[in-house]
Every structure is written in C-alpha cells, then in structure tokens.
Write a protein that holds these residues in place. Structure first.
Motif, PDB file in Angstrom:
ATOM      1  N   ILE A   1       0.702  -1.319  -0.028  1.00  0.00           N
ATOM      2  CA  ILE A   1      -0.059   0.025  -0.021  1.00  0.00           C
ATOM      3  C   ILE A   1       0.791   1.346  -0.014  1.00  0.00           C
ATOM      4  O   ILE A   1       0.627   2.281  -0.839  1.00  0.00           O
ATOM      5  N   GLY A   2       2.044   1.353   0.770  1.00  0.00           N
ATOM      6  CA  GLY A   2       2.817   2.434   0.858  1.00  0.00           C
ATOM      7  C   GLY A   2       3.525   2.641  -0.314  1.00  0.00           C
ATOM      8  O   GLY A   2       3.763   3.838  -0.775  1.00  0.00           O
ATOM      9  N   SER A   3       3.844   1.579  -1.054  1.00  0.00           N
ATOM     10  CA  SER A   3       4.588   1.881  -2.483  1.00  0.00           C
ATOM     11  C   SER A   3       3.615   2.183  -3.583  1.00  0.00           C
ATOM     12  O   SER A   3       4.191   2.800  -4.696  1.00  0.00           O
ATOM     13  N   SER A   4       2.370   2.084  -3.370  1.00  0.00           N
ATOM     14  CA  SER A   4       1.439   2.608  -4.428  1.00  0.00           C
ATOM     15  C   SER A   4       0.776   3.907  -4.079  1.00  0.00           C
ATOM     16  O   SER A   4      -0.113   4.318  -4.752  1.00  0.00           O
ATOM     17  N   CYS A   5       1.131   4.470  -3.009  1.00  0.00           N
ATOM     18  CA  CYS A   5       0.572   5.615  -2.529  1.00  0.00           C
ATOM     19  C   CYS A   5       1.261   7.173  -3.283  1.00  0.00           C
ATOM     20  O   CYS A   5       0.882   8.020  -2.910  1.00  0.00           O
ATOM     21  N   TRP A   6       2.302   6.749  -3.903  1.00  0.00           N
ATOM     22  CA  TRP A   6       3.195   7.760  -4.220  1.00  0.00           C
ATOM     23  C   TRP A   6       3.742   7.495  -5.744  1.00  0.00           C
ATOM     24  O   TRP A   6       3.964   6.093  -6.087  1.00  0.00           O
ATOM     25  N   TYR A   7       3.973   8.261  -6.611  1.00  0.00           N
ATOM     26  CA  TYR A   7       4.375   8.054  -8.007  1.00  0.00           C
ATOM     27  C   TYR A   7       5.423   9.485  -8.410  1.00  0.00           C
ATOM     28  O   TYR A   7       5.245  10.366  -7.828  1.00  0.00           O
ATOM     29  N   THR A   8       6.168   8.955  -9.204  1.00  0.00           N
ATOM     30  CA  THR A   8       7.100   9.982  -9.814  1.00  0.00           C
ATOM     31  C   THR A   8       6.960  10.419 -11.389  1.00  0.00           C
ATOM     32  O   THR A   8       6.424   9.593 -12.110  1.00  0.00           O
ATOM     33  N   VAL A   9       7.102  11.751 -11.729  1.00  0.00           N
ATOM     34  CA  VAL A   9       6.685  12.072 -13.046  1.00  0.00           C
ATOM     35  C   VAL A   9       7.985  12.519 -13.573  1.00  0.00           C
ATOM     36  O   VAL A   9       8.706  13.505 -12.946  1.00  0.00           O
ATOM     37  N   ASP A  10       8.358  12.321 -14.901  1.00  0.00           N
ATOM     38  CA  ASP A  10       9.757  12.799 -15.402  1.00  0.00           C
ATOM     39  C   ASP A  10       9.284  14.150 -16.035  1.00  0.00           C
ATOM     40  O   ASP A  10       8.190  14.469 -16.068  1.00  0.00           O
ATOM     41  N   GLU A  11      10.416  14.981 -16.124  1.00  0.00           N
ATOM     42  CA  GLU A  11      10.557  16.290 -16.700  1.00  0.00           C
ATOM     43  C   GLU A  11       9.767  16.358 -18.054  1.00  0.00           C
ATOM     44  O   GLU A  11       9.122  17.343 -18.524  1.00  0.00           O
ATOM     45  N   LYS A  12       9.892  15.342 -18.831  1.00  0.00           N
ATOM     46  CA  LYS A  12       9.238  15.279 -20.140  1.00  0.00           C
ATOM     47  C   LYS A  12       7.902  14.906 -20.218  1.00  0.00           C
ATOM     48  O   LYS A  12       7.315  14.680 -21.199  1.00  0.00           O
ATOM     49  N   GLN A  13       7.083  14.411 -18.815  1.00  0.00           N
ATOM     50  CA  GLN A  13       5.829  13.885 -19.079  1.00  0.00           C
ATOM     51  C   GLN A  13       4.944  14.624 -18.288  1.00  0.00           C
ATOM     52  O   GLN A  13       5.238  15.428 -17.360  1.00  0.00           O
TER      53      GLN A  13
ATOM     54  N   ALA B   1       5.953  17.383 -13.379  1.00  0.00           N
ATOM     55  CA  ALA B   1       7.140  16.747 -13.202  1.00  0.00           C
ATOM     56  C   ALA B   1       7.312  16.698 -11.573  1.00  0.00           C
ATOM     57  O   ALA B   1       7.206  17.799 -11.008  1.00  0.00           O
ATOM     58  N   GLY B   2       7.848  15.605 -10.830  1.00  0.00           N
ATOM     59  CA  GLY B   2       7.929  15.526  -9.503  1.00  0.00           C
ATOM     60  C   GLY B   2       7.518  14.432  -8.937  1.00  0.00           C
ATOM     61  O   GLY B   2       6.712  13.401  -9.592  1.00  0.00           O
ATOM     62  N   ILE B   3       7.672  14.247  -7.444  1.00  0.00           N
ATOM     63  CA  ILE B   3       6.818  13.262  -6.682  1.00  0.00           C
ATOM     64  C   ILE B   3       5.464  13.508  -6.081  1.00  0.00           C
ATOM     65  O   ILE B   3       5.187  14.749  -5.573  1.00  0.00           O
ATOM     66  N   HIS B   4       4.406  12.750  -6.288  1.00  0.00           N
ATOM     67  CA  HIS B   4       3.216  13.033  -6.137  1.00  0.00           C
ATOM     68  C   HIS B   4       2.579  11.766  -5.138  1.00  0.00           C
ATOM     69  O   HIS B   4       3.110  10.432  -5.305  1.00  0.00           O
ATOM     70  N   PHE B   5       1.709  12.063  -4.620  1.00  0.00           N
ATOM     71  CA  PHE B   5       0.745  11.051  -3.528  1.00  0.00           C
ATOM     72  C   PHE B   5      -0.630  10.787  -4.346  1.00  0.00           C
ATOM     73  O   PHE B   5      -1.189  11.696  -5.223  1.00  0.00           O
ATOM     74  N   LYS B   6      -1.003   9.484  -4.273  1.00  0.00           N
ATOM     75  CA  LYS B   6      -2.266   9.014  -4.847  1.00  0.00           C
ATOM     76  C   LYS B   6      -2.868   8.028  -3.875  1.00  0.00           C
ATOM     77  O   LYS B   6      -2.210   7.466  -2.785  1.00  0.00           O
ATOM     78  N   LEU B   7      -3.939   7.948  -4.085  1.00  0.00           N
ATOM     79  CA  LEU B   7      -4.813   7.027  -3.375  1.00  0.00           C
ATOM     80  C   LEU B   7      -4.442   5.525  -3.543  1.00  0.00           C
ATOM     81  O   LEU B   7      -4.584   5.250  -4.892  1.00  0.00           O
ATOM     82  N   PRO B   8      -4.141   4.605  -2.863  1.00  0.00           N
ATOM     83  CA  PRO B   8      -3.693   3.032  -3.040  1.00  0.00           C
ATOM     84  C   PRO B   8      -5.116   2.268  -3.352  1.00  0.00           C
ATOM     85  O   PRO B   8      -6.192   2.859  -3.615  1.00  0.00           O
ATOM     86  N   MET B   9      -4.651   0.991  -3.567  1.00  0.00           N
ATOM     87  CA  MET B   9      -5.714  -0.063  -3.972  1.00  0.00           C
ATOM     88  C   MET B   9      -6.618   0.219  -5.181  1.00  0.00           C
ATOM     89  O   MET B   9      -7.695  -0.247  -5.116  1.00  0.00           O
ATOM     90  N   GLY B  10      -5.978   0.836  -6.078  1.00  0.00           N
ATOM     91  CA  GLY B  10      -6.779   0.888  -7.252  1.00  0.00           C
ATOM     92  C   GLY B  10      -7.938   2.013  -7.263  1.00  0.00           C
ATOM     93  O   GLY B  10      -8.528   2.404  -8.291  1.00  0.00           O
ATOM     94  N   ILE B  11      -7.774   2.861  -6.184  1.00  0.00           N
ATOM     95  CA  ILE B  11      -8.658   3.998  -6.210  1.00  0.00           C
ATOM     96  C   ILE B  11      -8.522   5.209  -7.055  1.00  0.00           C
ATOM     97  O   ILE B  11      -9.116   5.351  -7.797  1.00  0.00           O
ATOM     98  N   GLN B  12      -7.186   5.482  -7.018  1.00  0.00           N
ATOM     99  CA  GLN B  12      -6.696   6.592  -8.246  1.00  0.00           C
ATOM    100  C   GLN B  12      -5.537   5.508  -8.890  1.00  0.00           C
ATOM    101  O   GLN B  12      -4.737   4.694  -8.354  1.00  0.00           O
TER     102      GLN B  12
END
Length: 356
Positions: A42-54, A70-81
């Motif tokens: 759950i913790g690993s699926s709560c954040w994601y990174t976006v590249d500069e070109k994306q 671009a950057g590190i962002h938080f999202k809801l886990p378990m397929g909610i987001q």
C-alpha cells in the motif's frame, strides 16, 4: 556368586521430548508478516514520480481528477486512483512513404502504397513525407479518441494526396515543394483543431520526390540541370550589368552635363548676338551710312584676316590712305580710337568713296 550378576549393562539413551507447537504464536507471526507486506504494498502504491518530459493524468474511480507535472506526487492506493503518464514534451514523428531501417544500406525502406500519388496533370510520382508532432493535451490524447496517432497518420495521407493531386508534376519534383509543405501543414492544423484529439502538429517536410521510373527521373534531372544553367547565366549577366552599369551611368551623366554646357553656351552666344544686333541697329538708326561702311570694313577684315588692308581716300590728286586695322582695333579694344573720332573717319571714308 555368579559372575554374570556383576557384569556391566549399558543404559539406554533417553527418549526425545516432543514439544507441541504453539499455534497461536505461529498465527500471530504469519499475521504480522502479511500486515507488513500489505503495508509495504500500500505504501509503495501511494506515491509516483513524473519525469520532466511527462505529465500524469490521475483518475479516481475512472474519472479524471487531476493532471500533475514533473516531480513526486501522492495518490490513493488499492486502485482507487490510477495514473497514466504521457510524454508531452517530446517531439514524435510519422514517416509517410518510407520507414527508417538501419539494416538497409540506404538506411530506410520505401513503402510504395503510401508514397505513390497522382498529380494534378495525371502523372504518378513517389513522394515521401516526414511529419513531426507532439501531445498538447494529455487528457484529450488519452480519452477523446482511440489511437490518435493512427488518426493523425490517416489525416496526413489524406491532405498530402489532396494537395499533390492539385499540383502539376513539375512543381512536385522541382521548385514547388515548399509551397506544398506549407499548404499541407495549414490543412492538417485546421483539421486537428476540429478533431481536438490532443495532438499538435509541429512540422511537415518532403523528404524526397521522384518519378516512378529511371527514364523519367533522368529527364527531370536534365531539366533541373538546364534550369540551374539558366540561373547561372542570368547571375553572370546581372554581375556584368552591376559592374558596367555605374561606368555607363557616369559616361551618360558626363554627356548630359556637356550637352547642358553646350546648350547654355549657345544660348549665351545667341543672347550676345541679339544684344550686338540690337546695339548695331540703334547705331544704324542714328547713322545708316556710317554703320553700313563700318559693317563692310569689319566683314572684309574677317574675310582676310592675314592681309593688311588700307582705305584709299584719294581726292583731286591728293593720296590719303588709312589703315583698316585702326578702325577694327578701335572697335574691339576701345582704346586706340575714341567713339567720336571713329565716326568722323568713317564719314570721310564714306564721302571719299562717294566722290570716286
């Protein structure tokens, strides 16, 4: 006593003690491991990174709720987001009529079905296009259409054939390529705005255009060579003109200035003659006979410039000879004989001539 009573007897080994496992403790350990694994997942699926070109499109229960940079962002886990990353700052390409192939000696492979086209004067040519585009709106790119790249490819083919089909073969193969590129680009941009699929066209270029046979290709190359030769001759002529024209203009200006000088000189001479004529007319009106004699002597002097002339005023055997130069010198210099003396001498000369 029997000896067997005192013999040694080995003691048997002790029996192992069997410990019954604690099922509660095992369950507790397994539960802890599962909880830790679940927490890590759950913790690993709560954040994601976006590249500069994306850019990332975030959906909550299937509905678009956010677009992140671009950057590190938080999202809801378990397929909610869920997150879809799109390359928006990268220029992508479409090859029409050919495909890049590093295994070939030429570096590409020709696709005849895409490159063969009919021109406006019903000739067949092979035209290869290179199209450069980028994603302008990631949300529309993902959800407004199905396979937007295929839509763009079909659109490019349609507009290219439309423009080439209204252009003559000479323009397609020689000097009309730039106009074709601009017209195709304008049509594609206009249509993309109507489709609104999140794509933006950057550039359209003709990679190559050639006739379908070698004989026609050679003929057009000869035409192009002749045109280049004509341009070379024209450029040489212009260079010669630029080199000779200033000298010719200077010579013309010199002739014009000389003509203006001669013109003014003739005008001044005419004005001088008019003034002299008017002055002589005034004298003639006052003394016609004297003026006639004076004009006669001046004419003789001009007619015989190298001969010394004399006026013979002989009367009754008395010789009276007067040099003609005295009258003409007095007339030109104004110092040898005064204005009052000259008329008297001329009058005497006139009377002597009348007496003879």
């Amino acid at each position: 006593m029997d000896q067997n009573e005192y013999s040694y007897r080995p003691t048997p080994p002790p029996k192992p003690i069997r410990v019954k496992p604690d099922l509660r403790k095992v369950k507790r350990i397994l539960l802890t491991v599962v909880v830790l694994l679940l927490a890590i997942s759950i913790g690993s699926s709560c954040w994601y990174t976006v590249d500069e070109k994306q850019q990332a499109v975030v959906t909550t229960f299937g509905k678009v709720t956010d677009v992140t940079e671009a950057g590190i962002h938080f999202k809801l886990p378990m397929g909610i987001q869920r997150v879809e990353k799109v390359d928006v700052n990268v220029y992508q390409k479409i090859e029409l009529g050919y495909r890049t192939d590093s295994s070939k000696d030429e570096g590409y492979t020709v696709v005849n079905d895409e490159s063969s086209m009919i021109t406006g004067d019903y000739n067949i040519v092979n035209v290869e296009f290179f199209v450069e585009y980028k994603i302008s709106d990631p949300v529309k790119y993902l959800y407004s259409s199905y396979e937007p790249e295929d839509i763009l490819r079909n659109l490019v083919q349609s507009q290219v054939r439309n423009v080439v089909g209204s252009t003559n073969v000479d323009s397609v193969l020689t000097d009309g390529k730039e106009a074709i590129q601009m017209q195709v680009k304008e049509l594609i941009i206009e249509t993309l705005e109507q489709y609104d699929i999140g794509l933006m066209l950057n550039d359209v270029k003709i990679q190559d255009s050639e006739p379908p046979t070698e004989e026609v290709t050679a003929a057009f190359k000869n035409v192009e060579t002749a045109k280049q030769g004509a341009e070379t001759v024209v450029n040489q002529a212009m260079a010669y003109q630029n080199a000779e024209l200033p000298a010719a203009e200077a010579e013309a200006d010199k002739l014009i200035q000389n003509a203006e000088y001669l013109k003014q000189k003739r005008i001044n001479e005419a004005l001088e003659q008019v003034a002299m004529f008017e002055a002589r007319y005034v004298e003639y009106a006052q003394n016609p006979a004297i003026t006639r004699s004076r004009m006669y002597y001046e004419a003789i002097t001009e007619a015989f410039p190298d001969i010394r002339l004399y006026i013979d005023l002989s009367d009754g055997g008395v010789s009276k000879v007067l040099p003609l130069e005295s009258f003409t010198d007095a007339d030109t210099a104004g110092a040898a004989v005064s204005d009052t003396v000259i008329p008297d001498i001329l009058n005497d000369a006139q009377e002597g001539g009348d007496a003879e």
